[in-house]
Design a protein around this motif. Structure first.
Motif, PDB file in Angstrom:
ATOM      1  N   ARG A  38       0.817  -1.225   0.000  1.00  0.00           N
ATOM      2  CA  ARG A  38       0.000   0.000   0.000  1.00  0.00           C
ATOM      3  C   ARG A  38       0.844   1.266   0.000  1.00  0.00           C
ATOM      4  NH1 ARG A  38      -5.541  -0.259   1.914  1.00  0.00           N
ATOM      5  NH2 ARG A  38      -5.248   1.953   2.343  1.00  0.00           N
ATOM      6  N   SER A  39       2.123   1.147   0.281  1.00  0.00           N
ATOM      7  CA  SER A  39       2.967   2.340   0.422  1.00  0.00           C
ATOM      8  C   SER A  39       3.500   2.856  -0.908  1.00  0.00           C
ATOM      9  CB  SER A  39       4.138   2.057   1.373  1.00  0.00           C
ATOM     10  OG  SER A  39       5.043   1.131   0.779  1.00  0.00           O
ATOM     11  N   VAL A  40       3.357   2.095  -1.988  1.00  0.00           N
ATOM     12  CA  VAL A  40       3.883   2.567  -3.269  1.00  0.00           C
ATOM     13  C   VAL A  40       3.067   3.761  -3.743  1.00  0.00           C
ATOM     14  CG1 VAL A  40       4.773   0.306  -3.938  1.00  0.00           C
ATOM     15  CG2 VAL A  40       2.468   0.944  -4.608  1.00  0.00           C
ATOM     16  N   GLU A  41       3.723   4.672  -4.443  1.00  0.00           N
ATOM     17  CA  GLU A  41       3.104   5.952  -4.765  1.00  0.00           C
ATOM     18  C   GLU A  41       2.124   5.889  -5.928  1.00  0.00           C
ATOM     19  OE1 GLU A  41       6.214   8.723  -5.394  1.00  0.00           O
ATOM     20  OE2 GLU A  41       6.842   8.785  -3.290  1.00  0.00           O
ATOM     21  N   ASP A  42       2.193   4.821  -6.728  1.00  0.00           N
ATOM     22  CA  ASP A  42       1.401   4.817  -7.959  1.00  0.00           C
ATOM     23  C   ASP A  42       0.155   3.924  -7.887  1.00  0.00           C
ATOM     24  OD1 ASP A  42       2.808   2.481  -7.868  1.00  0.00           O
ATOM     25  OD2 ASP A  42       3.658   2.632  -9.882  1.00  0.00           O
ATOM     26  N   ILE A  43      -0.312   3.617  -6.683  1.00  0.00           N
ATOM     27  CA  ILE A  43      -1.472   2.735  -6.536  1.00  0.00           C
ATOM     28  C   ILE A  43      -2.668   3.243  -7.333  1.00  0.00           C
ATOM     29  CG2 ILE A  43      -3.262   1.990  -4.904  1.00  0.00           C
ATOM     30  CD1 ILE A  43      -1.079   1.586  -2.835  1.00  0.00           C
ATOM     31  N   TYR A  44      -2.858   4.547  -7.329  1.00  0.00           N
ATOM     32  CA  TYR A  44      -4.069   5.114  -7.926  1.00  0.00           C
ATOM     33  C   TYR A  44      -3.855   5.643  -9.343  1.00  0.00           C
ATOM     34  CZ  TYR A  44      -5.608   4.759  -3.108  1.00  0.00           C
ATOM     35  OH  TYR A  44      -5.918   4.275  -1.851  1.00  0.00           O
ATOM     36  N   GLU A  45      -2.678   5.431  -9.891  1.00  0.00           N
ATOM     37  CA  GLU A  45      -2.429   5.901 -11.255  1.00  0.00           C
ATOM     38  C   GLU A  45      -3.143   4.985 -12.259  1.00  0.00           C
ATOM     39  OE1 GLU A  45      -1.112   8.764 -11.992  1.00  0.00           O
ATOM     40  OE2 GLU A  45      -0.741   9.143  -9.873  1.00  0.00           O
ATOM     41  N   ASP A  46      -3.341   5.523 -13.460  1.00  0.00           N
ATOM     42  CA  ASP A  46      -4.159   4.822 -14.447  1.00  0.00           C
ATOM     43  C   ASP A  46      -3.335   3.877 -15.318  1.00  0.00           C
ATOM     44  OD1 ASP A  46      -6.480   4.114 -15.755  1.00  0.00           O
ATOM     45  OD2 ASP A  46      -6.386   5.779 -17.174  1.00  0.00           O
ATOM     46  N   TYR A  47      -2.749   2.876 -14.683  1.00  0.00           N
ATOM     47  CA  TYR A  47      -2.065   1.816 -15.413  1.00  0.00           C
ATOM     48  C   TYR A  47      -2.047   0.546 -14.563  1.00  0.00           C
ATOM     49  CZ  TYR A  47       1.837   4.128 -12.907  1.00  0.00           C
ATOM     50  OH  TYR A  47       2.637   4.752 -11.973  1.00  0.00           O
ATOM     51  N   PRO A  48      -1.797  -0.610 -15.199  1.00  0.00           N
ATOM     52  CA  PRO A  48      -1.790  -1.869 -14.444  1.00  0.00           C
ATOM     53  C   PRO A  48      -0.613  -1.912 -13.465  1.00  0.00           C
ATOM     54  CG  PRO A  48      -1.834  -2.256 -16.830  1.00  0.00           C
ATOM     55  CD  PRO A  48      -1.533  -0.814 -16.633  1.00  0.00           C
ATOM     56  N   LEU A  53       3.728 -13.315 -10.162  1.00  0.00           N
ATOM     57  CA  LEU A  53       3.427 -14.483 -10.992  1.00  0.00           C
ATOM     58  C   LEU A  53       2.992 -14.099 -12.406  1.00  0.00           C
ATOM     59  CD1 LEU A  53       1.495 -16.255  -8.150  1.00  0.00           C
ATOM     60  CD2 LEU A  53       3.752 -16.941  -8.962  1.00  0.00           C
ATOM     61  N   GLY A  54       3.519 -12.974 -12.880  1.00  0.00           N
ATOM     62  CA  GLY A  54       3.220 -12.527 -14.238  1.00  0.00           C
ATOM     63  C   GLY A  54       1.826 -11.967 -14.416  1.00  0.00           C
ATOM     64  N   GLN A  55       1.118 -11.704 -13.310  1.00  0.00           N
ATOM     65  CA  GLN A  55      -0.256 -11.200 -13.376  1.00  0.00           C
ATOM     66  C   GLN A  55      -0.309  -9.748 -12.896  1.00  0.00           C
ATOM     67  OE1 GLN A  55      -2.676 -13.412 -14.719  1.00  0.00           O
ATOM     68  NE2 GLN A  55      -0.743 -14.462 -15.092  1.00  0.00           N
ATOM     69  N   THR A  56      -1.407  -9.071 -13.221  1.00  0.00           N
ATOM     70  CA  THR A  56      -1.552  -7.664 -12.856  1.00  0.00           C
ATOM     71  C   THR A  56      -2.926  -7.385 -12.263  1.00  0.00           C
ATOM     72  OG1 THR A  56      -2.429  -7.023 -15.027  1.00  0.00           O
ATOM     73  CG2 THR A  56      -0.029  -6.925 -14.745  1.00  0.00           C
ATOM     74  N   ILE A  57      -3.003  -6.284 -11.512  1.00  0.00           N
ATOM     75  CA  ILE A  57      -4.276  -5.663 -11.214  1.00  0.00           C
ATOM     76  C   ILE A  57      -4.483  -4.667 -12.347  1.00  0.00           C
ATOM     77  CG2 ILE A  57      -3.169  -4.001  -9.642  1.00  0.00           C
ATOM     78  CD1 ILE A  57      -5.808  -3.840  -8.113  1.00  0.00           C
ATOM     79  N   SER A  58      -5.605  -4.767 -13.020  1.00  0.00           N
ATOM     80  CA  SER A  58      -5.789  -4.067 -14.290  1.00  0.00           C
ATOM     81  C   SER A  58      -5.816  -2.549 -14.132  1.00  0.00           C
ATOM     82  CB  SER A  58      -7.093  -4.517 -14.954  1.00  0.00           C
ATOM     83  OG  SER A  58      -7.020  -5.866 -15.322  1.00  0.00           O
ATOM     84  N   GLN A  59      -5.590  -1.881 -15.248  1.00  0.00           N
ATOM     85  CA  GLN A  59      -5.671  -0.429 -15.331  1.00  0.00           C
ATOM     86  C   GLN A  59      -7.059   0.029 -14.893  1.00  0.00           C
ATOM     87  OE1 GLN A  59      -5.192   0.917 -19.325  1.00  0.00           O
ATOM     88  NE2 GLN A  59      -5.310   3.084 -18.825  1.00  0.00           N
TER      89      GLN A  59
END
Length: 203
Positions: A38-48, A53-59
């Motif tokens: 949760r501490s990363v700065e780009d959580i709410y930016e508009d990208y995945p 494991l090669g997976q993402t939380i989508s844009q």
């Protein structure tokens, strides 16, 4: 963007979100609850964002657009294929409400655990995440809505049998998103939206 509220305002401003019930779900289900750090700065930016494991939380814009295409409603039975972090499952659970239900399906066992842990933060009684079987979806069940968050090489017709008459499926196929409704004859009819990129659907 430094908050979930700012992210939602942005999605409304760019026209990705416009339905009041979907906007409410986005405001009440915080994207930060579905990432590893949760501490990363780009959580709410508009990208995945990678979830391992090669997976993402989508844009966010893509998730917003797909939910608008899907048009989920309170009381519906919904299938979420490729549930990953559990974010889309939670959004759908919020919209479906206590009178509806959501089943998230994920093939990667570690992500099943991750998604379940994230979903528990919201104490939804109407949602669960299952590990995928060899069959795509949930065999023997029928749903009002089916959301697929990974790209198939070609349309998987077995999902048509899991959709109720009048039901709707939103699924990426290669670099397009297909938005289709099952008509009274049991056939799918809809539109293709071009120009998207997803992780591959594996089954």
């Amino acid at each position: 963007m430094n908050s979930n509220s700012e992210m939602v305002d942005y999605l409304v401003d760019v026209g990705a979100l416009h339905s009041s019930d979907i906007i409410e779900a986005f405001r009440n289900v915080d994207r930060a609850d579905f990432v590893h750090d949760r501490s990363v700065e780009d959580i709410y930016e508009d990208y995945p964002l990678g979830i391992g494991l090669g997976q993402t939380i989508s844009q966010p814009r893509t998730v917003a657009m797909m939910l608008e295409m899907l048009s989920p409603k309170e009381g519906q039975k919904i299938l979420d294929i490729g549930s990953g972090s559990g974010w889309t499952t939670a959004l759908l659970a919020y919209i479906a409400g206590e009178s509806g239900s959501v089943i998230g399906v994920e093939r990667v066992a570690e992500l099943v655990r991750f998604g379940r842990k994230n979903l528990e933060k919201y104490n939804f009684k109407n949602a669960k995440i299952m590990e995928a079987s060899d069959e795509l979806g949930v065999e023997g069940e029928k749903f009002d809505r089916i959301l697929v968050s990974a790209a198939a090489e070609e349309f998987p017709h077995e999902l048509k049998n899991q959709l109720k008459i009048g039901g709707k499926i939103v699924i990426p196929v290669q670099n397009s998103i297909y938005e289709m409704t099952k008509d009274e004859n049991g056939e799918l009819d809809g539109v293709e939206h071009y120009g998207f990129t997803f992780v591959p659907l594996i089954y």
